[in-house]
Design a protein around this motif. Sequence first.
Motif: not given
Length: 999
Positions: A317-343
Amino acid sequence: MVQLYNLHPFGSQQVVPCKLEPERFCGGGRDALFVAAGCKVEAFAVAGQELCQPRCAFSTLGRVLHLAYSEAGDYLVAIEEKNKATFLRAYVNWRNKRTENSRVCIRMVGHNVETPFSENFRDQMSIIEMPLSEAPLCISCCPVKGDLLVGCTNKLVLFNLTYQIINEEFSVLDFERSLIIHIDNITPVEISFCVGYVGVMSDLEVLILKLESDPKNGERVNHHPRNPMKQTEEGISNEISQLESDDFVICQKPMELLGKKSEQSGLSVTLESTGLADEKLKYFHIQHLLYRRFTPDISSYDLSDDIRLHSLQLLPIYQTGSSDGKSLSQEKELLSLFCFFSLPHVGYLYMIVKSVELMSVYHYPEKSQQAVLTPQFLHVITSNNLQCFTVRCSAAAAREEDPYMDTTLKACPPVSMDVCALRIQLFIGLKAICHFKNHIILLTKADAEAIPERRESPRRLLSRKNTSVKIKIPPIAEAGWNLYIVNTVSPVQLYKEMVDYSNTYKTARTQSCIHLLSEAHLLVRAALMDASQLEPGEKAELLEAFKESCGHLGECYSRLDTQHSHLALPYYKMSGLSLAEVLARVDWTAEDASQKYEKGLIFYINHSLYENLDEELSEELAAKVVQMFHVAEPKQLPHILCSPSMKNINPSTAMSYLRKLDASGLSSILLTLSKAAMALKMGDLDMYRNEMKSHPEMKLVCGFILEPRLLVRQRKGQIVPTELAIHLKETQPALLVASVLGLQKNSKIGIEEADSFFKVLCGKDEDMIPQLLVDFWEAQLVACLPDVVLQELFFKLTSQYIWRLSKRQLPDTTPLRTSEELINACGHYGLIYPWVHILISSDFLAYENYTEDLLKLQSLMCGPSFDIASIIPFLEPLSEDTFAGLSVHVLCRTRLKEYEQCIDILLERCPEAVIPYANHELKEENRTLWWKKLLPELCQRIKCGGEKYQLYLSSLKETLSVVAVELELKDFLNVLPEDGTAAFFLPYLLYCSRKKSLT
């Protein structure tokens, strides 16, 4: 615990027109779905009016075992099998594959593209082959940078996404194998890669690592430290092998290690750089974040594949407003990261950025086959059900992003809140699922006995002799399968349904109502965080829904009488509702004398009225607020009535409630002052005087400290004195100054606010300083407040004194303290030097009306704390032509130790002050000025005669008396003027002789 609601997150569904049964499929990021069957990959449109329409198709080298798409670089990567050999290939520029027979360029990874072929690469699909020393088992693409991670037995290989620049207008996508991550004793079944975070999963183990680029303690990538736990692990493996040969079942203990403790997992992890240039090295060392090992339930002796983990996923999940539809090469600022796995029956969701912690546990009612995690939901498939669970990712990310979360300003539902299932949708024969944007892709097959192929791990944590598990191979494609695209409803639409659903719990179960409204709030919050997924115009609609959800939550918490009732305040603040709008929602119909108001609402109103809001309640609403607090919190009534929002309260109504409070035995100094303020507002001066006389002045000051708004309020950011303050200015200015001083001493008002208060109170503009403000400054010096900067206060007072003296300006009111009172009460005002009095006595009549200002200025300059250099630039308006001005200038020069200049000035302007000046100032190291400066000057001036001859003569005699005492006879003779007469100096010579004989 999982709560179940019957909502409708799934909208319409459409069938993908595949010709063959899909073996693998994945979403193509922006607008495509890739489906692999046999030796062929088809792409279908998943956007706009062309939903489910074929876009292109291309052949693969062999049967596709794994398929992944990267939005960064817009490429597709696949693990393919042909003749029992596996290959790793990336498909680039696939959008230009217009027909199945169109030409395709095939090249090896890292090989330079020659210029003559540039036009071919521009207009046709390219296949990049990536050879590996070991067979690839699984793949994952970084959603931010497009780097590719490949899982092999006991190691992971990282390919960085690069671009070969052909010319200024054209570049070719390529990869560079940059790093190998060696992980002993584990064979990855699934992997996930995101911005340097690596997730590895085997049958019953999960390992999360972070690749870091900052070298620590000189550690290099090629360094392979021996993990001290590895020997233990090897010993355990040997022991297991020995016991297994004796027909024993060995099962390791379940384990969960978080943070640095995960280094004790027994898995040795080392890095090996394979980059061509050292300056391109990106990762130097690793950080262990999470290790978890599960143990199957062997009570039933069932050794089927049911015990295996599945659906490993890292969700950024990125900082609000960092993913604004601009160039894909523009690096987004990571806000949080979550990990999921399941039995099969339990899913686990972890947060792993700033801290590693288990957020949620999902218990499924049936055995799960696969799951996909999104910022809004967790979608799980069983054999016949598609289940939608809520997640807490947006709640955790909101706290990472906003430091004001969980304060009186902002709130968010807790991460620990119970998860819930929004819906369980029936689908017959579910086999696989994937998700992107607002689409869920499902593969179904009616034959329930068919089990999708899964690669058997060579390393088993549980085994039994003579037990073999056969790999079930899917049967030949038959009729009865379908590939669906299920469209999820828009967040706003689902939000509205959740709000409507919550209304059924409003009266019966308040907690359930809050839970469902919190789910709706988190749904909208998650959609707002994912700005790249919003359609034009949808963000405004979501913001409106967000404010509305805050209003609903505020309303729920305002009805609570629990420890969480205080949350009504931040939710109402975020809703944008005014105080009047909130009060309009209150049900007043059942009011009576015994009406019970919940403390959530009371807390919100009380806090809002304390904030000096610019909003003014109507007389009717103000009366209802007073009635409410009279019932719920009567002690708060005096504070409530002082709020600017209560300006329109009828004073008679307010007085009646205050009297009831007094009669109930809750009288206090604050209640007295409140009644006095209301009496003044009513115009009853007799009642006002009686209230004010009922307590001594110092106790009244304490009352004003308890409630500063009795004197000063703020409106639209401006200081506004109350009617009581205005009245005190006219009748009891000393009480007013003492009260404001008490407010400042107790940090209830700032220095600049206090100055502004007195200026507004006295009706003066910024350039005019009222005497009441000067009185306040003098009171600050007397009180010696610790937060007051003395030199600033000295500057304010001296500049005001000098301005009045230079302009002959009288104070607008009578000063509260005389100079004598200030000298006696304050150590900063010093005793005025004796010679100064002689100076100003010469011209006393000219400054008779301004004596106090002059004496206060002189007293400050004679004080021990005053920085005399700071006043020099402001002395110019005060002319030396007057004796008052002269005294200040000479006093200034004296404090700067310019004694010789001062003697010259005094001899010229006021000879009678010379000897007092010398007696006071010419001491110790300055004693020599008596005979080096003063004696010669007096002798010189006596020769000239004139009107001041007698003054000079008497001063000379006084000077000779001092010099004769101080000097020896020989030294005395040396300092006498050469042209003097012996008869004049004879008495002093005789005195020196006798002094010598006596000693």
